[in-house]
Design a protein around this motif. Structure first.
Motif, PDB file in Angstrom:
ATOM      1  N   UNK A  21       0.145  -0.977  -5.238  1.00 51.29           N
ATOM      2  CA  UNK A  21      -0.282  -1.206  -3.861  1.00 51.29           C
ATOM      3  C   UNK A  21      -0.079   0.080  -3.077  1.00 51.29           C
ATOM      4  N   UNK A  22      -1.181   0.718  -2.714  1.00 48.42           N
ATOM      5  CA  UNK A  22      -1.145   1.961  -1.926  1.00 48.42           C
ATOM      6  C   UNK A  22      -0.226   3.006  -2.561  1.00 48.42           C
ATOM      7  N   UNK A  23      -0.239   3.062  -3.899  1.00 45.61           N
ATOM      8  CA  UNK A  23       0.571   4.048  -4.601  1.00 45.61           C
ATOM      9  C   UNK A  23       2.009   3.627  -4.845  1.00 45.61           C
ATOM     10  N   UNK A  46      11.755 -13.757   1.339  1.00 49.36           N
ATOM     11  CA  UNK A  46      12.041 -12.357   1.630  1.00 49.36           C
ATOM     12  C   UNK A  46      11.018 -11.465   0.938  1.00 49.36           C
ATOM     13  N   UNK A  47      10.484 -10.511   1.692  1.00 44.38           N
ATOM     14  CA  UNK A  47       9.523  -9.528   1.201  1.00 44.38           C
ATOM     15  C   UNK A  47      10.178  -8.151   1.210  1.00 44.38           C
ATOM     16  N   UNK A  48       9.941  -7.391   0.164  1.00 42.43           N
ATOM     17  CA  UNK A  48      10.342  -5.989   0.148  1.00 42.43           C
ATOM     18  C   UNK A  48       9.229  -5.182   0.801  1.00 42.43           C
ATOM     19  N   UNK A  49       9.497  -4.650   1.986  1.00 37.56           N
ATOM     20  CA  UNK A  49       8.515  -3.807   2.674  1.00 37.56           C
ATOM     21  C   UNK A  49       9.066  -2.386   2.853  1.00 37.56           C
ATOM     22  N   UNK A  50       9.850  -1.964   1.869  1.00 37.25           N
ATOM     23  CA  UNK A  50      10.457  -0.632   1.921  1.00 37.25           C
ATOM     24  C   UNK A  50       9.435   0.490   1.787  1.00 37.25           C
ATOM     25  N   UNK A  51       8.205   0.140   1.413  1.00 35.06           N
ATOM     26  CA  UNK A  51       7.158   1.149   1.343  1.00 35.06           C
ATOM     27  C   UNK A  51       6.640   1.534   2.731  1.00 35.06           C
ATOM     28  N   UNK A  52       6.947   0.730   3.740  1.00 35.89           N
ATOM     29  CA  UNK A  52       6.549   1.062   5.106  1.00 35.89           C
ATOM     30  C   UNK A  52       7.237   2.355   5.544  1.00 35.89           C
ATOM     31  N   UNK A  53       6.636   3.062   6.481  1.00 33.38           N
ATOM     32  CA  UNK A  53       7.143   4.357   6.913  1.00 33.38           C
ATOM     33  C   UNK A  53       7.825   4.237   8.273  1.00 33.38           C
ATOM     34  N   UNK A  54       9.092   4.621   8.310  1.00 34.68           N
ATOM     35  CA  UNK A  54       9.880   4.565   9.544  1.00 34.68           C
ATOM     36  C   UNK A  54      10.005   5.980  10.103  1.00 34.68           C
ATOM     37  N   UNK A 109      11.662   4.239  17.903  1.00 37.31           N
ATOM     38  CA  UNK A 109      11.450   4.105  16.465  1.00 37.31           C
ATOM     39  C   UNK A 109      10.052   3.538  16.255  1.00 37.31           C
ATOM     40  N   UNK A 110       9.294   4.162  15.349  1.00 40.45           N
ATOM     41  CA  UNK A 110       7.922   3.756  15.051  1.00 40.45           C
ATOM     42  C   UNK A 110       7.843   3.361  13.581  1.00 40.45           C
ATOM     43  N   UNK A 111       7.177   2.246  13.293  1.00 38.16           N
ATOM     44  CA  UNK A 111       6.989   1.807  11.907  1.00 38.16           C
ATOM     45  C   UNK A 111       5.491   1.732  11.636  1.00 38.16           C
ATOM     46  N   UNK A 112       5.034   2.541  10.670  1.00 40.08           N
ATOM     47  CA  UNK A 112       3.610   2.614  10.342  1.00 40.08           C
ATOM     48  C   UNK A 112       3.377   2.154   8.905  1.00 40.08           C
ATOM     49  N   UNK A 113       2.116   1.985   8.556  1.00 39.61           N
ATOM     50  CA  UNK A 113       1.751   1.436   7.258  1.00 39.61           C
ATOM     51  C   UNK A 113       1.916   2.430   6.116  1.00 39.61           C
ATOM     52  N   UNK A 114       2.222   1.904   4.937  1.00 41.43           N
ATOM     53  CA  UNK A 114       2.434   2.749   3.763  1.00 41.43           C
ATOM     54  C   UNK A 114       1.150   3.433   3.318  1.00 41.43           C
ATOM     55  N   UNK A 115       0.036   2.692   3.347  1.00 37.88           N
ATOM     56  CA  UNK A 115      -1.221   3.223   2.832  1.00 37.88           C
ATOM     57  C   UNK A 115      -1.737   4.391   3.660  1.00 37.88           C
TER      58      UNK A 115
END
Length: 359
Positions: A21-23, A46-54, A109-115
């Protein structure tokens, strides 16, 4: 080569079916996407969303910078922790990304998408050059989303020291707890939390959540849940060539004060004045088949397209989000494998807090 989050081995141990998923190598499900969806609606997952960019933004001109960068206005963040959803637009008024920004003690703090990480960071840093700000990516943080009607209670059971902080949070607010950051936000249409924490302790927290009765949940259920909740997905509902006005994001644009010249404003202001050619709608299928992304939506005002579609596990019928001509209303046809199947336009969301919402 695909990247892995700190929880990769935990996903494998839990029986996760790993996909790209998105690399990133992430679980699509842990045996049953349907069961995981239903568990989030009825209990907690629970979802692992550690691929998101902080990304943390700080400095004397942090507010001015984000007022230029984002279509929504961070000046509306009236207290620490308050969160805001916004589009980040290009000069042509297209959506580079959608994101959440939190007001913090250090500024934002900004959280953007991994892809979209690479292009987002390049754009943010390019625009930041004109301001006295510091932009810091936080790759050392993992992120877990715990969602569902019992999510908050189970997180407090797993981590009692967070209970007082969690109880103090308003909806769409996030606050730090040492190196942790706990936010009452989500992407499912249910109450819950999104928690950023040091990657070094992510597995221990994951294990504590599972021990507290929270079910591991994959990307498949995350997608059907967000679609039922009428929430956009980047690359489907919007992208660099789609206006926020055509993507159902008009409510996220802060037009006042009139002198705030955010990037892309002049283009979408002109579009608003003349009337957008397209709009975003919800669809409910009344014919046979399943609504899927890319299918053509036929209306008396012209053709549109389904941007996301699925069979809704909660409603037991097929639903979709679509971009259609602005004049389209009520009844449409959808081309499903060469046959025109009837559908009707409804107001989203389809589901909120486990129950049907649309008429």
């Amino acid at each position: 080569m695909p990247q892995r989050t700190p929880l990769f081995e935990a996903h494998v141990s839990a029986g996760g079916k790993i996909v790209d998923f998105a690399g990133w190598e992430l679980p699509i499900h842990y045996g049953s996407q349907l069961k995981e969806h239903e568990t989030v609606r009825a209990d907690a997952g629970v979802f692992d969303v550690s691929h998101m960019t902080v990304v943390d933004v700080s400095g004397p001109q942090a507010t001015a910078f984000l007022q230029k960068l984002l279509a929504n206005d961070v000046a509306k963040l009236g207290f620490e922790g308050k969160a805001l959803y916004s589009g980040m637009l290009n000069a042509q008024g297209g959506v580079i990304d959608d994101l959440i920004v939190y007001k913090t003690a250090w500024d934002y703090r900004v959280v953007v998408n991994a892809a979209t990480r690479d292009k987002d960071l390049a754009w943010i840093n390019q625009q930041a050059a004109a301001f006295d700000v510091t932009v810091t990516e936080r790759p050392e943080l993992a992120m877990l989303a715990i969602q569902g009607p019992n999510a908050i209670a189970k997180v407090k059971a797993a981590k009692p020291h967070l209970a007082a902080l969690i109880d103090s949070l308003k909806v769409f607010q996030g606050m730090p707890a040492g190196e942790w950051f706990v936010a009452r936000t989500g992407y499912t249409g249910e109450d819950g939390l999104e928690i950023m924490l040091p990657a070094s302790v992510a597995v221990a927290f994951w294990d504590a959540l599972l021990a507290a009765g929270v079910a591991p949940t994959g990307l498949g259920a995350r997608d059907t849940l967000r679609l039922e909740a009428g929430m956009n997905l980047y690359g489907h509902e919007m992208d660099d060539g789609v206006s926020p006005l055509a993507a159902g994001m008009g409510w996220t644009i802060a037009w006042q004060p009139a002198e705030r010249d955010f990037i892309g404003r002049s283009v979408i202001e002109a579009e608003k004045a003349t009337g957008p050619a397209y709009k975003q709608v919800g669809l409910v299928l009344e014919g046979k088949g399943v609504l899927r992304a890319g299918q053509v939506v036929k209306t008396p005002a012209g053709d549109g397209v389904i941007t996301s579609g699925t069979f809704s596990p909660t409603l037991k019928l097929s639903i979709a989000m679509a971009r259609v001509p602005a004049a389209a209303s009520e009844r449409v046809d959808v081309d499903i494998r060469g046959k025109n199947e009837p559908a009707r336009i409804v107001k989203m969301p389809f589901v909120r807090n486990g129950a049907k919402v649309f008429e």
